[in-house]
Design a protein around this motif. Structure first.
Motif, PDB file in Angstrom:
ATOM      1  N   TYR A  27       0.853  -1.186   0.000  1.00  0.00           N
ATOM      2  CA  TYR A  27       0.000   0.000   0.000  1.00  0.00           C
ATOM      3  C   TYR A  27       0.886   1.233   0.000  1.00  0.00           C
ATOM      4  O   TYR A  27       1.891   1.293   0.711  1.00  0.00           O
ATOM      5  N   ALA A  28       0.513   2.237  -0.800  1.00  0.00           N
ATOM      6  CA  ALA A  28       1.321   3.446  -0.912  1.00  0.00           C
ATOM      7  C   ALA A  28       0.459   4.597  -1.410  1.00  0.00           C
ATOM      8  O   ALA A  28      -0.549   4.390  -2.090  1.00  0.00           O
ATOM      9  N   PRO A  29       0.867   5.828  -1.078  1.00  0.00           N
ATOM     10  CA  PRO A  29       0.121   7.008  -1.537  1.00  0.00           C
ATOM     11  C   PRO A  29       0.432   7.317  -3.006  1.00  0.00           C
ATOM     12  O   PRO A  29       1.182   8.227  -3.329  1.00  0.00           O
ATOM     13  N   THR A  30      -0.155   6.532  -3.873  1.00  0.00           N
ATOM     14  CA  THR A  30       0.076   6.694  -5.309  1.00  0.00           C
ATOM     15  C   THR A  30      -0.594   7.971  -5.809  1.00  0.00           C
ATOM     16  O   THR A  30      -1.465   8.535  -5.148  1.00  0.00           O
ATOM     17  N   SER A  31      -0.199   8.391  -6.988  1.00  0.00           N
ATOM     18  CA  SER A  31      -0.810   9.588  -7.589  1.00  0.00           C
ATOM     19  C   SER A  31      -2.316   9.431  -7.693  1.00  0.00           C
ATOM     20  O   SER A  31      -3.075  10.361  -7.397  1.00  0.00           O
ATOM     21  N   GLN A  32      -2.766   8.251  -8.108  1.00  0.00           N
ATOM     22  CA  GLN A  32      -4.203   8.003  -8.252  1.00  0.00           C
ATOM     23  C   GLN A  32      -4.915   8.090  -6.905  1.00  0.00           C
ATOM     24  O   GLN A  32      -6.002   8.657  -6.800  1.00  0.00           O
ATOM     25  N   PHE A  33      -4.319   7.528  -5.876  1.00  0.00           N
ATOM     26  CA  PHE A  33      -4.925   7.572  -4.538  1.00  0.00           C
ATOM     27  C   PHE A  33      -5.051   9.021  -4.061  1.00  0.00           C
ATOM     28  O   PHE A  33      -6.086   9.420  -3.519  1.00  0.00           O
ATOM     29  N   ILE A  34      -4.025   9.815  -4.291  1.00  0.00           N
ATOM     30  CA  ILE A  34      -4.047  11.218  -3.876  1.00  0.00           C
ATOM     31  C   ILE A  34      -5.125  11.988  -4.637  1.00  0.00           C
ATOM     32  O   ILE A  34      -5.876  12.766  -4.046  1.00  0.00           O
ATOM     33  N   ASP A  36      -7.842  10.694  -5.953  1.00  0.00           N
ATOM     34  CA  ASP A  36      -9.142  10.187  -5.503  1.00  0.00           C
ATOM     35  C   ASP A  36      -9.521  10.662  -4.100  1.00  0.00           C
ATOM     36  O   ASP A  36     -10.686  10.559  -3.704  1.00  0.00           O
ATOM     37  N   HIS A  37      -8.535  11.116  -3.329  1.00  0.00           N
ATOM     38  CA  HIS A  37      -8.773  11.513  -1.937  1.00  0.00           C
ATOM     39  C   HIS A  37      -8.224  12.917  -1.669  1.00  0.00           C
ATOM     40  O   HIS A  37      -7.493  13.142  -0.705  1.00  0.00           O
ATOM     41  N   GLN A  38      -8.611  13.853  -2.505  1.00  0.00           N
ATOM     42  CA  GLN A  38      -8.119  15.226  -2.377  1.00  0.00           C
ATOM     43  C   GLN A  38      -8.565  15.898  -1.083  1.00  0.00           C
ATOM     44  O   GLN A  38      -7.977  16.894  -0.676  1.00  0.00           O
ATOM     45  N   ASP A  41      -5.383  15.285   3.925  1.00  0.00           N
ATOM     46  CA  ASP A  41      -4.027  15.835   3.907  1.00  0.00           C
ATOM     47  C   ASP A  41      -3.025  14.682   3.964  1.00  0.00           C
ATOM     48  O   ASP A  41      -3.422  13.505   4.057  1.00  0.00           O
ATOM     49  N   ASP A  42      -1.744  14.990   3.904  1.00  0.00           N
ATOM     50  CA  ASP A  42      -0.707  13.946   3.852  1.00  0.00           C
ATOM     51  C   ASP A  42      -0.795  12.977   5.025  1.00  0.00           C
ATOM     52  O   ASP A  42      -0.689  11.767   4.855  1.00  0.00           O
ATOM     53  N   GLU A  43      -0.990  13.509   6.214  1.00  0.00           N
ATOM     54  CA  GLU A  43      -1.061  12.659   7.401  1.00  0.00           C
ATOM     55  C   GLU A  43      -2.274  11.730   7.354  1.00  0.00           C
ATOM     56  O   GLU A  43      -2.184  10.553   7.713  1.00  0.00           O
ATOM     57  N   GLU A  44      -3.404  12.254   6.895  1.00  0.00           N
ATOM     58  CA  GLU A  44      -4.618  11.442   6.791  1.00  0.00           C
ATOM     59  C   GLU A  44      -4.472  10.359   5.727  1.00  0.00           C
ATOM     60  O   GLU A  44      -4.983   9.244   5.897  1.00  0.00           O
ATOM     61  N   ILE A  45      -3.772  10.665   4.664  1.00  0.00           N
ATOM     62  CA  ILE A  45      -3.510   9.664   3.619  1.00  0.00           C
ATOM     63  C   ILE A  45      -2.673   8.530   4.184  1.00  0.00           C
ATOM     64  O   ILE A  45      -2.992   7.352   4.012  1.00  0.00           O
ATOM     65  N   GLU A  46      -1.593   8.868   4.889  1.00  0.00           N
ATOM     66  CA  GLU A  46      -0.726   7.850   5.486  1.00  0.00           C
ATOM     67  C   GLU A  46      -1.495   7.005   6.498  1.00  0.00           C
ATOM     68  O   GLU A  46      -1.361   5.783   6.531  1.00  0.00           O
ATOM     69  N   TYR A  47      -2.326   7.650   7.318  1.00  0.00           N
ATOM     70  CA  TYR A  47      -3.115   6.932   8.308  1.00  0.00           C
ATOM     71  C   TYR A  47      -4.094   5.974   7.632  1.00  0.00           C
ATOM     72  O   TYR A  47      -4.225   4.816   8.034  1.00  0.00           O
ATOM     73  N   THR A  48      -4.774   6.442   6.604  1.00  0.00           N
ATOM     74  CA  THR A  48      -5.749   5.613   5.885  1.00  0.00           C
ATOM     75  C   THR A  48      -5.078   4.363   5.323  1.00  0.00           C
ATOM     76  O   THR A  48      -5.587   3.250   5.480  1.00  0.00           O
ATOM     77  N   LEU A  49      -3.932   4.527   4.681  1.00  0.00           N
ATOM     78  CA  LEU A  49      -3.235   3.379   4.095  1.00  0.00           C
ATOM     79  C   LEU A  49      -2.729   2.418   5.168  1.00  0.00           C
ATOM     80  O   LEU A  49      -2.795   1.200   4.997  1.00  0.00           O
ATOM     81  N   GLU A  78      13.608   3.112  -7.535  1.00  0.00           N
ATOM     82  CA  GLU A  78      14.048   2.098  -8.499  1.00  0.00           C
ATOM     83  C   GLU A  78      13.427   0.721  -8.241  1.00  0.00           C
ATOM     84  O   GLU A  78      13.495  -0.161  -9.094  1.00  0.00           O
ATOM     85  N   SER A  79      12.805   0.524  -7.069  1.00  0.00           N
ATOM     86  CA  SER A  79      12.140  -0.745  -6.758  1.00  0.00           C
ATOM     87  C   SER A  79      10.683  -0.777  -7.206  1.00  0.00           C
ATOM     88  O   SER A  79      10.045  -1.815  -7.157  1.00  0.00           O
ATOM     89  N   ILE A  80      10.153   0.369  -7.629  1.00  0.00           N
ATOM     90  CA  ILE A  80       8.745   0.456  -8.011  1.00  0.00           C
ATOM     91  C   ILE A  80       8.605   0.134  -9.499  1.00  0.00           C
ATOM     92  O   ILE A  80       9.165   0.819 -10.342  1.00  0.00           O
ATOM     93  N   SER A  81       7.841  -0.930  -9.781  1.00  0.00           N
ATOM     94  CA  SER A  81       7.656  -1.319 -11.182  1.00  0.00           C
ATOM     95  C   SER A  81       6.331  -0.821 -11.757  1.00  0.00           C
ATOM     96  O   SER A  81       6.221  -0.607 -12.958  1.00  0.00           O
ATOM     97  N   GLU A  82       5.310  -0.672 -10.897  1.00  0.00           N
ATOM     98  CA  GLU A  82       3.994  -0.197 -11.348  1.00  0.00           C
ATOM     99  C   GLU A  82       3.299   0.533 -10.216  1.00  0.00           C
ATOM    100  O   GLU A  82       3.535   0.245  -9.047  1.00  0.00           O
ATOM    101  N   SER A  83       2.411   1.440 -10.584  1.00  0.00           N
ATOM    102  CA  SER A  83       1.603   2.166  -9.619  1.00  0.00           C
ATOM    103  C   SER A  83       0.137   1.847  -9.892  1.00  0.00           C
ATOM    104  O   SER A  83      -0.291   1.832 -11.042  1.00  0.00           O
ATOM    105  N   HIS A  84      -0.631   1.579  -8.824  1.00  0.00           N
ATOM    106  CA  HIS A  84      -2.042   1.230  -8.933  1.00  0.00           C
ATOM    107  C   HIS A  84      -2.875   2.245  -8.155  1.00  0.00           C
ATOM    108  O   HIS A  84      -2.363   3.282  -7.739  1.00  0.00           O
ATOM    109  N   ASP A  85      -4.134   1.938  -7.921  1.00  0.00           N
ATOM    110  CA  ASP A  85      -5.025   2.856  -7.213  1.00  0.00           C
ATOM    111  C   ASP A  85      -4.517   3.224  -5.821  1.00  0.00           C
ATOM    112  O   ASP A  85      -4.512   4.382  -5.437  1.00  0.00           O
ATOM    113  N   MET A  86      -4.116   2.220  -5.047  1.00  0.00           N
ATOM    114  CA  MET A  86      -3.637   2.484  -3.689  1.00  0.00           C
ATOM    115  C   MET A  86      -2.462   1.593  -3.305  1.00  0.00           C
ATOM    116  O   MET A  86      -2.199   1.362  -2.135  1.00  0.00           O
TER     117      MET A  86
END
Length: 129
Positions: A27-34, A36-38, A41-49, A78-86
């Protein structure tokens, strides 16, 4: 990028011993997740994930696996191969050195207790019970 992984205490012990944990997605704060959840804030995103990962950890827990845990990593780009919704897909195993902290998940899944990486070894025996 910060990533969150659900584990049991038994898996934490194995990860600590080997130094590597091979997992395909975290789980990660991907561009799509951000996007979708405008409203968050950053802290709330991290907490949700971290709470989503906590739900997974509780589902993985068995009578012999020990406590449910969530591990937070700094995932190298360099370890990230793909980004998904969350989540992100990884092209290489996670390294113990990339671990930022551990959260112990309460039995009801409502609370996370934060532990620094240097506290894990001292608490692992109690989490395995």
């Amino acid at each position: 990028m910060r990533g969150y992984v659900a584990m049991t205490a038994q898996e934490v012990a194995e990860f600590m011993a080997s130094g590597l944990f091979d997992v395909s997605d975290v789980y990660a704060p991907t561009s799509q997740f951000i996007v979708d959840h405008q409203d968050l804030d950053d802290e709330e995103i991290e907490y949700t994930l971290s709470m989503v990962a906590a739900e997974d950890a509780l589902e993985m827990k068995t009578a012999t696996s020990g406590a449910a845990c969530v591990l937070a990593f700094e995932v190298p780009a360099e370890s990230i191969s793909e980004s998904h919704d969350m989540s992100i897909s990884l092209s290489s195993p996670l390294k113990w050195e990339s671990l930022e902290c551990l959260f112990e998940v309460s039995s009801d899944g409502e609370e996370l207790t934060w532990y620094a990486t240097q506290e894990i070894d001292a608490n692992l025996a109690s989490w395995l019970k």
